[in-house]
Each structure stands twice: as structure tokens, then as C-alpha cells.
Scaffold this active site. Structure first.
Site, short mmCIF file in Angstrom:
data_model
loop_
_atom_site.label_atom_id
_atom_site.label_comp_id
_atom_site.label_asym_id
_atom_site.label_seq_id
_atom_site.Cartn_x
_atom_site.Cartn_y
_atom_site.Cartn_z
N GLU A 89 42.49 48.30 30.41
CA GLU A 89 43.39 48.38 31.93
C GLU A 89 44.79 48.61 31.70
OE1 GLU A 89 41.92 49.11 34.25
OE2 GLU A 89 39.91 47.53 34.93
N GLU A 145 32.85 45.65 30.12
CA GLU A 145 32.70 44.68 30.72
C GLU A 145 31.61 44.48 31.56
OE1 GLU A 145 36.20 43.18 32.91
OE2 GLU A 145 37.72 43.90 31.05
C1 IPT Z 1 37.97 44.46 34.74
C2 IPT Z 1 39.60 43.69 34.45
O1 IPT Z 1 39.39 44.23 32.93
C3 IPT Z 1 39.40 42.02 34.25
O2 IPT Z 1 40.45 41.20 33.45
C4 IPT Z 1 39.24 41.15 34.97
O3 IPT Z 1 40.48 41.38 36.27
C5 IPT Z 1 37.91 41.83 35.65
O4 IPT Z 1 38.41 43.29 36.20
C6 IPT Z 1 37.78 41.39 37.12
O5 IPT Z 1 37.86 39.47 36.60
S1 IPT Z 1 39.58 45.36 36.25
C7 IPT Z 1 38.20 45.49 37.13
C8 IPT Z 1 38.83 46.96 38.15
C9 IPT Z 1 37.11 46.36 36.79
#
Ligand code: IPT
Length: 970
Positions: free
Chosen positions: A400, A477
Site C-alpha cells: 500500500e 488480501e
Molecule cells: C488493506 C491493507 O493492506 C491492510 O493492511 C489492511 O488495512 C486491510 O486493507 C484492511 O484491514 S488496504 C485497503 C485499502 C484495501
């Protein structure tokens, strides 16, 4: 006027980064009690004086040991964005420790090694400053030999919470300053560095080994392979067993130089991008992965080796095969354990500049050449430290941090230094520096398009666009596991398994980051200190509760990603979904149950099944309908045949359950001549006592009750709340007043042997609502309730409720005496389940207490629902109580507080048992989705606003033993 903690220098006096090695040379752990002094602002004078010191545990974070407080932000920097400057209020911890140099300590020098200090520090030995370092989650080493003296020595470390480095460390996590990883004094290394290159040729089955060593006069021995080689020499081994996460075969090697022996473990494996796919040892991988932060509720990121092992054992036990070290390199011991237990690792660099999103990415260090040295230093320190781990197959440049030229610098250096691994970076949408196309929280329809390579054009430069389209896709993710959830894992898995381009993903995230401060009993999260800038409970989004209790989400994931799939009943087929291993390590056990009671069991003979293949096996039981039997189920389980390092023999890896044809349920006997005319203002029939005027049920089989009454509300989950606005069903539901429904009775009449209560349920202030009728009928020894619900008014399209297309739940709620503390049921279990998170629920008989029926999410919210319940018995300690039957199923929730209590509570301790057990008997609930960061529940799992009818039957339950056990076994 900038100071060393604000400049763009990664450190001063640091030794050249090198591999983490296990050496025979003497070493002295400096972990333990250190002297400590806290400063709210960075002091100017060097550490001095013997007075005024407290004590602190190292490794540790001072904010978890009573000084200052931890801060949690998701993306926001908790200081003004003015890189590289730190605020005056820069909490600083002075640390000091006396230690005795052992008498036999070698006289040829020494190195002081820090595995991790957050975020910037300066170090003195015996009063002499030896250097400074930044890069919180990376090691730093300093030469100290000439400064040491026989006997007592003093080491002093000043740690600043904020530094220029903090601008690169904006990960979504607690800001936790301190010396949080080991501090060690090492005798000067003679084997300075080792770089193992161990390839595997999947065509010949041979291996190639080259070990680069500094110094070049070292010797390398691999006894098991009968090898002795010189640094830089390449040898071919005609036959070798490869390393994979499924079969983590390691060979011990020793590197010797000048009397020092260094132990390394070699895993032969070749990582290659072939035809647009990531392959290892010639086969494309599929990641069943999770994102892991280092977290311990009391110790923060100072996790012990036991905790690391526990994490990995739990991952293996839950069928995970990959971990992304979000968002920084973990403690080095963790990677050793990954080598040993077998996990694919994406090792991520300690870089995230997320907070620059607020100034619209202006000033983002990632795109500022002045910051290149700071960033490259981090990449180098990670790669050098971790380069010998076979488990690490991918280097991730960052998380990010938008796009930026500096990633080009990092990628170029890394490809040159280590051509044997792939590179990953998700957030630069050109993917120029990544071997993968990747996104986060991608909706399913887009994932499908990516799978078929028909996604929209997203890069202006046609060459880069074509390159991106040729890359494999990995979900960095997905399935945000915040609170109750995630829903929809199966939907994701189905799509990912369908298209080869989709090489799996990494669930966000492994563990809730709830912290237990000294003396506290409840977990804290953002906002608990009254702070203005915080990320609330966005860090409570793990598959495990902070104490490492697997949450229902982890159990669901385990089932959804199981590496063996069993389908049936005809043909009964075993599919090996692994990439390398056969199923020889598994036993297949089956059991046949009737109405939840075992009637037959055995073991299946399963012939060898290669990875990726399937076999059919004979059904051990009759599949024809057996009219003499009740509800018949067959369960087949794959369990470990022998102990593995991560689980004992018998551990269940996979299972399936399918219904076998059985007799149709008997038609219930209808009650005959019960009188429905009121006497003394009461109607008494079928075991129920009703208030004749209001139609309210007052007693059921003599037990005082409240309700049942229509209920459409649940305590919104984090995923219901979403991120507010458009993606929040809870906003829709509240706009439609579902959280404040009023009940009105319009008539109580007797019709066709039924007591019928008609009314309307609606929120005040609005015109919408539902017509409801409760129809009561005596039924043999029970009382049957049928509820009809008809929505009326504007559920969609009005100004106030532009759209309320769904209900949280549809059912009835009732209150029973508090003594009804035991629940037994036949249906889905043992844990909670919802429409889009129900794979882990299997049909069976279960029992627990009402207290055990709860899932204690850190932030209280709807939980505990059991699905497909055929019948449930709620009883007191003597086994007396009430039985409820579905027609055929209902969803059951039982708790000692109300939905409203649950909704109001912010922490577990806000919930106190009331004088009742509150029971919800639902026809259905809305799915969970993962809208807290991702898509909402799909249409298929949405409980739509619509006309509906459901039926429940109540019976007295006398604890007279097990009346429901079928009397005839086959
Ligand atoms: C994404 C991040 O990479 C992770 O660290 C965490 O914050 C997650 O989201 C949510 O819990 S970033 C998001 C803008 C998709």
C-alpha cells in the site's frame, strides 16, 4: 534543524547486511530486564547517570509495560505529514543494561545485533556511541569488539518512536515502539555470510547446489548427500528429494571456516514463472494463504518463538499452505519454522506509506529519489537476512505505497542479487516491478474476468498492459475477517479454483490485534484512549481472537480450502487437490448416522492418489432408501494416519457429509378437541396459556415465557456496518427503522381450531411495516406456531429508505427463565453458521451451555447462530425444559442478553447476563458478506424483504432421557 532520527540515512555504523545464521561461535543473549527511562520528548543530551531508572522487559514495547500508551491507526499517520520531520512530542525510551563478558569470550572482536527496534535508535557501549539505525522490523549489527572490556560492560540504547523511517512504516497496526526483538552479543563471525542456491530439476529428479560463502576459504559439508564443496562451486546431485510446503524436506549442511561452524538447512526447489504462472519444481502453485501480523495480546509484536510455532501449527492444522508476512519481515525464527513445517512464504519488506493518500500521494517517499537509499536499505536487509529460506519463494517490495520510481530501484537490485525468487507488489497498478497481477478484496465478477483474462484495460501503456495481462493473479488480501465473518469464502474458492490464472489468495488476516494492557481484562482497540485520530476496531479483523482461539471464520476457511475433496454418494470420489503430495498420509473413515446417532462406521480402502488426481471408491453402505429409518447421513473424514510435526495422528484434514435416502418425516398428529374459548381472561390449550385479550403467550408447559414475537433485527456485525454509506446494509436497515420496531395487536380470534393473533410490526415515524399473524394450534403433545409475514409500504424507493432490500433476520424472539442454561440440538454444528459461512457446520447432535453458545467477538455483535436446526432442547440443570422443532429447519440463537444489549456493547465487559435466556428462532438470517472491506453478501445469500411463512412446534421436554434416539438400528 533535523536530527539523526529525521534524516534520510538508514543508519550509521551498521555492518553490511548478511544472512541470519546459526553459528557455533559464542553468543550472549542480552534479553531480559533492562533499566528504562521514558521521555515524552526526545532528550538532547546523551544517556548518562546511574539514577532515576525504572525497569523494563526486553524484548518488549514500553507502551505495553505502563509507559505512555499504544496507538492504533489504520492509514493515518498519528503526526503531521511533513516528511522527514518528527513531531516535538517524540516519545523516547532510554534503555540501559550492564552485562558481564564471560571470561572465555574470544578476544577477536564482537558484534552487537538487534533483530528489531521500533523505529529509530542510537546505541552506546561503555559510553561510546557506536551507531544509529532505522528500519523497525530489520536487523542491525554493530562492531563493538574494541570497546568491550573484561568483566562488566554497559550498553545503552535510546529509542525514538518517531523518525523519518516512520513515514515508511504506516502499516495498519498498532504503533509499538521499543526494542521488541532479541538483542545479542556475537563473537565476531568468521563465516560472515552464506547464500545457498539449491535448485531442483523436476524432469530429472536431480538437484544443483551452489553455496556462496564469505570467506571464500570456507568448506561446505552436506553429510546426508555425502557432499563436500567449496564456496561458489556448483555440484549436481543425480537424485534428491525436493522441498515443498507439502513435503518440507530439508538437508542439514555445515559451513566451516576458521573454527566456526554455521548450520544451514537446505531445501531443493526451483521457483520459475512458466507460461504466465508461478511454478515451483515444475508445477503451478495454488495459495491457500493468510496474511499474518506478529501479534500477542500482552506483548504486541514481541512474540515468542513458542507463539510463532503455535501460529504455524494452527495454520497447518487449518489447511493453510501459505503466509504473507504482512507487512514486514517477521522475526527470523518464524521463517525457520516455515522451512521446517512447510509453508510457502511471501516475505514482505518493511515499507508502507499508506497515509500519503490524504495529501493525494503528494510527497510519497516511494516516488522521491531522495528516499531511495532508505527504501533500498530495507529491501537489502530483508533479502540478505532471509535469502537461505526455501519457504520464502516471493519477495514483496512493500504494501500500500502507491506507485513510485523507487520500486524500480528495489526490483532491479533484488533481481540482480537473487534471480531465484519472484517479486511481488500489489499497489503499483502498472505492475511493472511485479511478477504478479494482484488486487485486494476483489468482487467475484471481476475475479471471474481476471480468471478468463477478459478484465478491462487498466494501463495506458500498451506494452505494460499486455505484460500485466500475461501475469498470474494472486489475491494479496481477501475475505476481510473482521468481527463475525467473513462470509462468501466458498464463492471465492470456487472462482479461484476454476481458472488456472488465479493462483489463490491470502485472507485478511490471521489474528485480531486486541491488546490487553497491564492489569486489564478487556481488549483495547483504537479510540479506547479518547484519542482523536485512530482506526477504531479495524485491527480486530482476524481469523483468530486475540488469545488465538480460532474464530468460526477460521473453521470455515479450513473446510473451504481443504486439500482433499470427498464427493458422493455415488460415485464416492476422493480428489487430491494438493500439488505434490499423495494421500498416503491420510486415513479415510466413514460413519453412518440416523437422526444424529451412529449406526455403522468403518474405514475406506483408498488406492494411491497422485496430486491433482481423483479415485472412486466403493460405497460402504446401502444407498437405497430405507423406509424403516429416520434422517440418514453419511460422513466421510480424512484424518492423519500418523503424527506430523504439526498435528497428531487422527487430526481431521477434510470431511464431507451427504444425506442418504431415508423415510419421509411423519405427518404430525393434530390436536383434537381442545377448547379455545377464554376462561377467566385466559385461553389454555396445547400446553400454552395465553392472555385472551392480547393473545400473548404467558406460560408454556407451565414455564413463564415472554414472546415469541416477530423479530427482524440483529446486532449489526462489522460486515453489516460495512464502511458506512453505500456498502452498509446496517445503514439501510436503520433507515428503515428495523432497530426500533413497534408491535401492535389488531385481533385475537379463533379460526378453524387455531388461536390467531393478527397485528402489525413497524417503526415509528415511517409508513412501512409488516403485517404479521401468529397462528397457534394444538398438536398432539405440543403447540404449533405458524407465523405469516407480509411486508407493506415503501421498503424501497422512498426518500428516507431509498432501498431496504433485505432484513437482518426473520424469526421470533422469546425470553425463557435464566435457569434454562443448557442447549441440545440436532442440526448444523458444532459452531455458528450463516447462509454464506456454513461449510464447517455438519449435521449432528450437539450440546453446550448457553454461555458456550456465544462467540465472544472482541467487539460484541450478532453471533452464535446455529443453522439447519431440526430440533433444539433448552433445559435447566435437571434436564427439564422446552423442545422446539422446525418445519423442517430453523436457525437458533440463545444468549443471556438482548440483541439491544449486544448492539450497545463496545467491549465484552459491557455485556452482563440478565434474568432471562433470550432465544431467537429464525427462518433465516441475512448472509455475512465481508463488506467491512470488500463485497457484501451476494444476492443468493441475501434475506430479501418478501412475504414469508414459517412454522415451529413447541413441546415439553422432561429430561426423561433420549426419546428421539431411533429404536431400530439396521
Ligand atoms: C488493506 C491493507 O493492506 C491492510 O493492511 C489492511 O488495512 C486491510 O486493507 C484492511 O484491514 S488496504 C485497503 C485499502 C484495501
Amino acid at each position: 534543524m533535523t536530527s539523526y532520527f529525521e534524516d534520510l540515512v538508514p543508519g550509521t555504523g551498521m555492518r553490511t547486511p548478511r544472512a541470519w545464521l546459526r553459528s557455533s561461535r559464542p553468543k550472549l543473549s542480552l534479553n531480559g530486564r533492562w533499566q528504562f527511562k521514558f521521555w515524552p520528548e526526545a532528550p538532547v543530551d546523551p544517556i548518562a547517570g546511574d539514577d532515576g531508572w525504572d525497569e523494563l522487559e526486553v524484548p518488549g514495547h514500553w507502551v505495553l509495560q505502563g509507559y505512555d500508551r499504544p496507538r492504533y491507526t489504520n492509514t493515518a499517520f498519528p503526526f503531521p505529514i511533513d516528511p522527514p520531520r518528527a513531531p516535538d512530542a517524540n516519545p523516547t525510551g532510554d534503555h540501559r543494561r550492564w552485562f558481564d563478558l564471560p571470561d572465555d569470550w574470544p578476544r577477536d572482536g564482537a558484534v552487537l545485533r538487534f533483530e528489531g527496534v521500533d523505529s529509530c535508535f542510537k546505541v552506546w557501549v561503555n559510553g561510546v556511541e557506536i551507531g544509529t539505525a532505522k528500519g523497525s522490523r530489520l536487523p542491525s549489527e554493530f562492531e563493538v569488539g574494541s570497546l568491550l572490556r573484561p568483566g562488566r560492560n554497559l550498553i545503552a540504547v535510546r529509542v525514538h518512536q518517531w523518525s523519518s523511517g516512520s513515514y515508511l512504516e504506516d502499516q495498519d497496526m498498532w504503533w509499538l515502539p521499543g526494542i521488541f526483538r532479541d538483542v545479542t552479543l556475537l563473537a565476531r563471525p568468521l563465516v560472515e555470510d552464506v547464500f545457498v542456491h539449491a535448485d531442483y530439476d523436476h524432469v530429472t529428479g536431480g538437484g544443483t547446489l551452489r553455496v556462496d560463502v564469505d570467506p571464500s576459504y570456507a568448506r561446505i559439508l552436506v553429510p546426508e548427500l555425502g557432499l563436500e564443496l567449496a564456496p561458489g562451486e556448483t555440484v549436481s546431485i543425480p537424485s534428491v528429494e525436493p522441498w515443498s510446503a507439502e513435503i518440507p524436506r530439508l538437508y542439514d549442511a555445515h559451513v566451516e571456516a576458521g573454527g566456526e561452524t554455521v548450520e544451514v538447512r537446505i531445501g531443493f526447489r526451483t521457483v520459475a514463472m512458466v507460461d504466465g504462472l508461478l511454478t515451483v519444481n515444475g508445477r503451478p502453485l495454488f495459495f491457500r494463504g493468510v496474511n499474518r501480523h506478529e501479534h500477542d495480546p500482552r506483548r504486541g509484536r514481541a512474540v515468542s518463538v513458542e507463539t510463532m510455532r503455535q501460529d504455524l501449527v494452527l495454520m497447518k492444522q487449518h489447511n493453510l499452505n501459505a503466509v504473507r508476512t504482512a507487512h514486514y519481515p517477521p522475526h527470523p525464527a518464524f521463517l525457520d519454522l516455515c522451512d521446517e513445517l512447510g509453508l510457502w512464504v511471501i516475505d514482505e519488506c518493511d515499507i508502507e506509506t499508506h497515509g500519503f493518500i490524504y495529501p493525494d500521494w503528494r510527497g510519497n517517499p516511494a516516488d522521491d529519489p531522495d528516499w531511495a537509499p532508505m527504501m533500498l536499505d530495507r529491501m537489502r536487509r530483508m533479502v540478505e537476512r532471509d535469502k537461505n529460506h526455501p519457504s520464502v519463494i516471493i519477495w514483496s517490495l512493500a504494501n500500500e505505497s502507491h506507485r513510485g520510481r523507487n520500486f524500480g530501484v528495489l526490483a532491479e537490485w533484488t533481481r540482480e542479487r537473487d534471480p531465484g525468487r519472484a517479486l511481488f507488489y500489489e499497489r503499483d497498478r502498472s505492475y511493472e516491478f511485479s511478477d504478479f497481477y494482484s488486487l485486494m478484496y476483489t468482487p467475484l465478477d471481476e475475479l471471474e474476468r481476471i480468471g478468463t483474462r477478459t478484465e478491462d484495460v487498466s494501463i495506458d501503456d500498451p506494452a505494460l498492459e499486455a505484460r500485466r495481462r500475461g501475469l498470474p493473479f494472486v489475491l494479496a488480501e481477501y475475505a476481510h475477517a473482521m468481527g463475525n465473518g467473513p462470509g462468501g469464502l466458498t464463492d471465492y474458492q470456487r472462482v479461484m479454483e476454476r481458472y488456472p490464472r488465479l493462483q489463490g489468495g491470502f485472507v485478511w488476516e490471521w489474528i485480531d490485534h486486541g491488546l490487553l494492557l497491564p492489569g486489564a481484562t478487556d481488549y483495547v482497540y483504537g479510540g479506547d484512549f479518547g484519542e482523536r485520530v485512530h482506526g477504531a476496531n479495524f485491527c480486530i479483523d482476524g481469523l483468530m481472537l486475540p488469545d488465538r482461539t480460532p474464530s468460526p471464520g477460521l473453521l470455515e476457511l479450513k473446510k473451504v480450502i481443504e486439500p482433499v475433496r470427498i464427493t458422493g454418494p455415488e460415485p464416492l470420489t476422493i480428489h487430491n487437490l494438493q500439488t505434490f503430495a499423495t494421500l498416503d498420509h491420510l486415513d479415510f473413515l466413514w460413519v453412518e448416522e440416523v437422526d444424529g446417532v451412529e449406526v455403522a462406521a468403518g474405514r475406506l480402502e483408498v488406492p494411491a492418489v497422485e496430486a491433482g488426481a481423483a479415485v472412486e471408491v466403493g460405497m460402504p453402505v446401502q444407498v437405497e432408501a430405507r423406509p424403516d429409518l429416520g434422517e440418514r447421513w453419511m460422513t466421510v473424514r480424512a484424518v492423519l494416519a500418523k503424527d506430523e510435526p504439526w498435528a497428531a495422528a487422527g487430526h481431521e484434514v477434510a470431511w464431507t457429509q451427504f444425506p442418504l435416502p431415508s423415510a419421509p418425516a411423519e405427518e404430525p398428529v393434530k390436536g383434537g378437541d381442545e377448547r379455545l374459548r377464554p376462561v377467566d381472561g385466559k385461553v389454555v390449550f396445547g400446553g400454552g396459556e395465553f392472555d385472551a385479550r392480547s393473545g400473548r403467550l404467558v406460560r408454556l408447559f407451565g414455564v413463564p415465557v415472554k414472546g415469541p414475537r416477530l423479530d427482524l433485527w440483529r446486532a449489526p456485525t462489522d460486515n453489516d456496518n460495512g464502511q458506512g454509506g453505500n456498502n452498509s446494509v446496517a445503514v439501510e436497515w436503520r433507515a428503515a427503522g428495523l432497530d426500533r420496531l413497534e408491535h401492535r395487536v389488531d385481533e385475537v380470534v379463533v379460526e378453524d381450531q387455531e388461536l390467531v393473533v393478527r397485528g402489525r410490526v413497524a417503526p415509528n415515524g415511517l409508513g412501512l411495516g409488516v403485517r404479521v399473524s401468529y397462528r397457534w394450534r394444538a398438536l398432539g403433545d405440543g403447540l404449533q406456531l405458524t407465523v405469516d409475514v407480509v411486508p407493506e409500504g415503501e421498503w424501497e424507493g422512498s426518500a428516507i429508505t431509498p432501498r431496504c432490500g433485505s432484513w437482518p433476520r426473520l424469526g421470533v424472539r422469546m425470553a425463557l427463565p435464566a435457569s434454562f442454561g443448557k442447549v441440545r440440538w440436532f442440526g448444523g454444528g458444532p459452531g455458528e453458521a450463516y447462509a454464506d459461512s456454513r461449510e464447517a457446520a455438519r449435521v449432528g447432535r450437539y450440546e453446550c451451555t448457553v454461555d458456550e453458545f456465544q462467540t465472544p467477538y472482541v467487539v460484541p455483535q450478532e453471533n452464535g447462530s446455529r443453522i439447519d436446526v431440526r430440533w433444539a432442547e433448552l433445559t435447566d440443570a435437571d434436564g427439564n425444559g422446552l423442545r422446539v422443532e422446525g418445519a423442517p429447519y430453523f436457525q437458533l440463537t440463545a444468549r443471556r442478553w438482548t440483541t439491544e444489549d449486544l448492539e450497545r456493547a463496545r467491549h465484552r465487559s459491557d455485556l452482563t447476563p440478565r434474568e432471562h435466556v433470550f432465544v431467537n428462532l429464525d427462518l433465516a438470517q441475512n448472509g455475512l458478506g465481508s463488506a467491512s472491506c470488500g463485497p457484501a453478501a451476494t444476492a443468493q445469500h441475501t434475506l430479501e424483504v418478501a412475504e414469508r411463512t414459517f412454522t415451529l412446534t413447541f413441546r415439553e421436554f422432561g429430561g426423561q432421557g433420549d426419546a428421539a434416539v431411533p429404536s431400530s438400528a439396521p
